[in-house]
Design an enzyme around this catalytic site. Sequence first.
Site, short mmCIF file in Angstrom:
data_model
loop_
_atom_site.label_atom_id
_atom_site.label_comp_id
_atom_site.label_asym_id
_atom_site.label_seq_id
_atom_site.Cartn_x
_atom_site.Cartn_y
_atom_site.Cartn_z
N ARG A 45 81.05 15.30 104.75
CA ARG A 45 81.42 15.31 103.33
C ARG A 45 80.77 14.15 102.58
O ARG A 45 80.71 14.12 101.36
CB ARG A 45 82.95 15.28 103.17
CG ARG A 45 83.43 15.23 101.73
CD ARG A 45 84.84 15.79 101.50
NE ARG A 45 85.78 15.42 102.53
CZ ARG A 45 86.34 14.22 102.69
NH1 ARG A 45 86.06 13.24 101.84
NH2 ARG A 45 87.19 13.99 103.68
N TYR A 97 77.99 25.21 76.14
CA TYR A 97 78.48 26.06 77.23
C TYR A 97 80.01 26.08 77.24
O TYR A 97 80.65 25.03 77.31
CB TYR A 97 77.95 25.50 78.55
CG TYR A 97 78.42 26.27 79.77
CD1 TYR A 97 78.17 27.63 79.89
CD2 TYR A 97 79.12 25.63 80.78
CE1 TYR A 97 78.61 28.33 81.00
CE2 TYR A 97 79.55 26.33 81.90
CZ TYR A 97 79.29 27.68 82.00
OH TYR A 97 79.73 28.38 83.10
N ASP A 168 73.59 17.78 79.23
CA ASP A 168 73.54 18.99 80.06
C ASP A 168 72.15 19.58 79.86
O ASP A 168 71.82 20.10 78.80
CB ASP A 168 74.65 19.96 79.64
CG ASP A 168 74.70 21.19 80.55
OD1 ASP A 168 73.66 21.55 81.14
OD2 ASP A 168 75.78 21.80 80.65
N LYS A 193 70.96 28.17 87.77
CA LYS A 193 70.14 28.85 86.77
C LYS A 193 68.65 28.67 87.10
O LYS A 193 68.27 28.77 88.25
CB LYS A 193 70.51 28.33 85.38
CG LYS A 193 72.01 28.17 85.14
CD LYS A 193 72.73 29.51 85.05
CE LYS A 193 74.26 29.37 85.07
NZ LYS A 193 74.85 28.49 84.08
C1 LIG Z 1 76.00 27.74 84.06
C2 LIG Z 1 76.10 26.49 83.29
C3 LIG Z 1 76.91 25.42 83.71
C4 LIG Z 1 77.82 25.54 84.93
O1 LIG Z 1 77.13 25.69 86.13
P1 LIG Z 1 77.69 26.47 87.42
O2 LIG Z 1 76.61 26.28 88.42
O3 LIG Z 1 77.93 27.89 87.01
O4 LIG Z 1 78.97 25.80 87.81
C5 LIG Z 1 76.92 24.26 82.97
N1 LIG Z 1 76.17 24.15 81.84
C6 LIG Z 1 75.39 25.15 81.40
C7 LIG Z 1 74.59 24.95 80.15
C8 LIG Z 1 75.33 26.35 82.09
O5 LIG Z 1 74.57 27.35 81.63
#
Ligand SMILES: *Cc1c(COP(=O)(O)O)cnc(C)c1O
Length: 366
Positions: A45, A97, A168, A193
Site C-alpha cells: 500500500r 466536472y 484539473d 481519459k
Molecule cells: C473523469 C474526470 C475526473 C474523474 O476521474 P475518474 O478517473 O473517473 O475518477 C476528474 N476530472 C475530470 C475533468 C474528468 O473528466
Amino acid sequence: MDPATRLLHAALEHAEGAPSSPPIDLSSVHVSAGPGAAAPYGYGRLANPTWEALETALCALEGGSALAFASGQAATHAALMTLCADGRRLVLPGDGYYGTRKLCALLHPFGLRTQAVDLADLDAVAAALADGPAALWIETPTNPFLRLFDIARLVEVARTAGALVAVDNTTATAFLQRPLALGADLSLTSLTKGSSGHSDVVLGALAARDAALLERLRAWRSAAGGIPGPFEAWIAHRGLLTLPLRVERQSETALALASRLAAHPRVREVHYPGFARDRELVERQMSGRGGSLLSFELDGDADGAERVVRAARLVRPATSFGGVESSWERRARWADESAPASLIRLSVGIEPLADVWADIEAALDS
Ligand SMILES: *Cc1c(COP(=O)(O)O)cnc(C)c1O
C-alpha cells in the site's frame, strides 16, 4: 530534450539485459528486514515499482514529481483534504466536472466549504480568495463546455491572496498543458481519459513540485488507501507513451469537425478550444492544440439529441472521453450535470476524419 522524447525513455534503463518494457510487479510484499526505510519497497500500500515507472513517465511531461492514485476521484480526494486542511475554503468554477462538486458536497459535513466563481472574472476570483484562507481549483478546458481560463493569470491572483492552486488537467492532458510550469502547485489528471487513451483502465494522478506538499498527498494515499493496482498502472503507462501522437491526430480531426458542425443547419453552437474564441490562449497555454473533446448544442430538445446520438453507426454512444475510438453522449442525461438538454459531448478518436464526419452527418440528417 523534448518532453515527448523524455516520456518514452523516462522509465527505461540502458544497461545490458534491461527490459524495453517496464515489468509488472504484482507483489503485495517485498523482503525488507532492515530497520526503517532500508528497502525501497516493503508493504504494497506504501510503494510499488510499477506505479513508480508510470509516475516517472508522467513527470517527463508534467515536471515536478507525480503520485498515481486508484482513480481521478481518489486523486481529487487527496488534493481536497490536503488543500483544505485547517478550514481553508475551496474556490472553484461552477461549470467544471460535476464529480468534483459532488465529492465536495460529500465532504461538506466534515467541514469542507466551497465557493463557486466564474474563473473568467479575475476580480471575482480575487474577492473570493480575499475572504479568508482559501485554495483555488482551476479546470481548463472545462468538461463539458470546453471553456478556457488563463492559468498563469489566475496563479498571479492566487499568489497575491496567499492561496495554493490546483489545476484539473484531465481534458488537456500534460502533453498539451503544463500547469506546474505555469505556476500552479498541483496538477491533477484522470488517467482514465485521454492520458491512457484506450478506454481500458480507471486511474488518476497528481503532480507537484513542493516536497512537503507531495508528502502530505502521499500520506493521504498511503493512509486512505486509494492506490493504483500494479497492472492498471502498467496499462496506463503503456497508453501514455503514445499520448503525443494520439492528441495531435485527435486535435486535427476535432478542429475540422468543429468547423463542419458549426456550418450544419441543425447545430446551434459548437464548443471547442481555439475555435471561434480563445485562439491566443490555446497557442500560449495549450501548445496550440485543442485536444480530443468538443461539445455542440443542437436546435431542438433532449429527444432530438438522443435520436442523433443513437443514429450513429460508428461513433459509439458512451460516456468518458479520450479513447482511440470516437464516442458521444447527450451530457444532460446525467442528473448532476448542468449542461443544456440538447448538448452532445463528442470524444474524437483517431479514425480518419472522413469516416467520422460521414457518420456524424448521417446521424444529424436522420
Ligand atoms: C473523469 C474526470 C475526473 C474523474 O476521474 P475518474 O478517473 O473517473 O475518477 C476528474 N476530472 C475530470 C475533468 C474528468 O473528466
